[in-house]
Structures are given as structure tokens and as C-alpha cells.
Design a protein around this motif. Structure first.
Motif, mmCIF file in Angstrom:
data_model
loop_
_atom_site.group_PDB
_atom_site.id
_atom_site.type_symbol
_atom_site.label_atom_id
_atom_site.label_comp_id
_atom_site.label_asym_id
_atom_site.label_seq_id
_atom_site.Cartn_x
_atom_site.Cartn_y
_atom_site.Cartn_z
ATOM 1 N N ASP A 9 -34.435 -32.865 92.128
ATOM 2 C CA ASP A 9 -35.395 -33.547 91.260
ATOM 3 C C ASP A 9 -35.008 -33.416 89.789
ATOM 4 O OD1 ASP A 9 -36.853 -34.251 93.512
ATOM 5 O OD2 ASP A 9 -38.354 -32.668 93.240
ATOM 6 N N ILE A 10 -34.604 -32.215 89.395
ATOM 7 C CA ILE A 10 -34.203 -31.987 88.000
ATOM 8 C C ILE A 10 -32.985 -32.839 87.646
ATOM 9 C CG2 ILE A 10 -33.240 -30.279 86.401
ATOM 10 C CD1 ILE A 10 -35.093 -28.211 87.815
ATOM 11 N N GLN A 12 -31.992 -35.609 89.091
ATOM 12 C CA GLN A 12 -32.365 -37.021 89.117
ATOM 13 C C GLN A 12 -33.138 -37.413 87.850
ATOM 14 O OE1 GLN A 12 -34.553 -38.148 92.640
ATOM 15 N NE2 GLN A 12 -33.643 -40.180 92.572
ATOM 16 N N LYS A 13 -34.106 -36.592 87.459
ATOM 17 C CA LYS A 13 -34.888 -36.871 86.247
ATOM 18 C C LYS A 13 -34.013 -36.791 85.003
ATOM 19 C CE LYS A 13 -39.278 -35.647 88.256
ATOM 20 N NZ LYS A 13 -40.288 -34.633 88.469
ATOM 21 N N SER A 14 -33.078 -35.847 84.983
ATOM 22 C CA SER A 14 -32.165 -35.724 83.846
ATOM 23 C C SER A 14 -31.295 -36.967 83.726
ATOM 24 C CB SER A 14 -31.287 -34.485 83.994
ATOM 25 O OG SER A 14 -32.070 -33.328 84.018
ATOM 26 N N LYS A 15 -30.777 -37.442 84.844
ATOM 27 C CA LYS A 15 -29.956 -38.646 84.829
ATOM 28 C C LYS A 15 -30.770 -39.842 84.325
ATOM 29 C CE LYS A 15 -27.185 -41.759 87.576
ATOM 30 N NZ LYS A 15 -26.814 -42.211 88.902
ATOM 31 N N GLN A 16 -32.012 -39.971 84.784
ATOM 32 C CA GLN A 16 -32.873 -41.071 84.339
ATOM 33 C C GLN A 16 -33.130 -40.981 82.833
ATOM 34 O OE1 GLN A 16 -36.233 -40.466 86.923
ATOM 35 N NE2 GLN A 16 -35.362 -41.698 88.574
ATOM 36 N N MET A 17 -33.370 -39.790 82.338
ATOM 37 C CA MET A 17 -33.637 -39.596 80.914
ATOM 38 C C MET A 17 -32.412 -39.990 80.082
ATOM 39 S SD MET A 17 -34.832 -36.105 78.942
ATOM 40 C CE MET A 17 -36.090 -35.784 80.167
#
Length: 108
Positions: A9-10, A12-17
Motif C-alpha cells: 500500500d505504501i 502504491q500510494k507513493s508511486k501515485q503521489m
């Protein structure tokens, strides 16, 4: 302890950010001293690499690019700083990252 879905999750969210500001995220895998002193790979390495691959995050594997081909990988570690790299290790690490970013057209 085994890895949990939180890591995924971390990432994935980092990549999105990072993508939100048109950046490109890389996972840079830094091997530990124990990898070469004991010959044992870190227990979570495969999970980390597989997760990054599944999320389509490019990996710069410093083990395969710097330490594995080096004739004496332990010589790249500082004996007095708890497993940190010596200046030569950091130089080779930086060069490996630079080469990958150049190859991907991100440095001019």
C-alpha cells in the motif's frame, strides 16, 4: 516478521503521489553488509522486488549492479559505521543510479 500488505500500500500510494507531479519513482535496492559477510540474502528481498515489479516500479538493484560484480564487496563497507558504505561504495552506487537515469532519458 513477514512482510504485510501495508508495504504494498505504501509503495502504491507513493508511486501515485510521485506520478501526480509527473515524477518517476524508482526502488533502489541497497544490500546490507550481512549479504556479503554471511552469504545470506535478506529474508524480505524477494518480496520487496516482486512487489515493486507488480506495481510497475522500476528497480535499481545495487547488489547486481555494484556489489555482485565487485571483486571484494566487503571492502565497500565501512567497518566503523555499522554497515554503512565507504565513500567508494557510495560513489559506485551513485554512478549506477546515474547510468540508469541516463538510460531512461531522465538526465541530459
Amino acid at each position: 516478521a513477514t512482510p504485510t500488505p501495508i508495504f504494498r500500500d505504501i509503495l502504491q500510494k507513493s508511486k501515485q503521489m510521485v506520478s501526480a507531479w509527473n515524477g518517476k519513482m524508482y526502488l533502489v535496492y541497497l544490500p546490507a553488509y550481512e549479504r556479503y559477510s554471511s552469504g545470506n540474502e535478506h529474508k524480505n528481498r524477494d518480496f520487496v522486488m516482486q512487489t515493486a515489479t507488480e506495481l510497475n516500479i522500476p528497480i535499481i538493484d545495487i547488489h547486481s549492479k555494484v556489489f555482485d560484480p565487485h571483486p571484494d564487496p566487503l571492502s565497500l563497507f565501512s567497518s566503523s559505521f555499522g554497515g554503512h558504505y565507504k565513500a567508494e561504495g557510495y560513489r559506485l552506487l551513485a554512478e549506477a543510479i546515474e547510468k540508469r537515469l541516463e538510460k531512461d532519458g531522465l538526465l541530459h
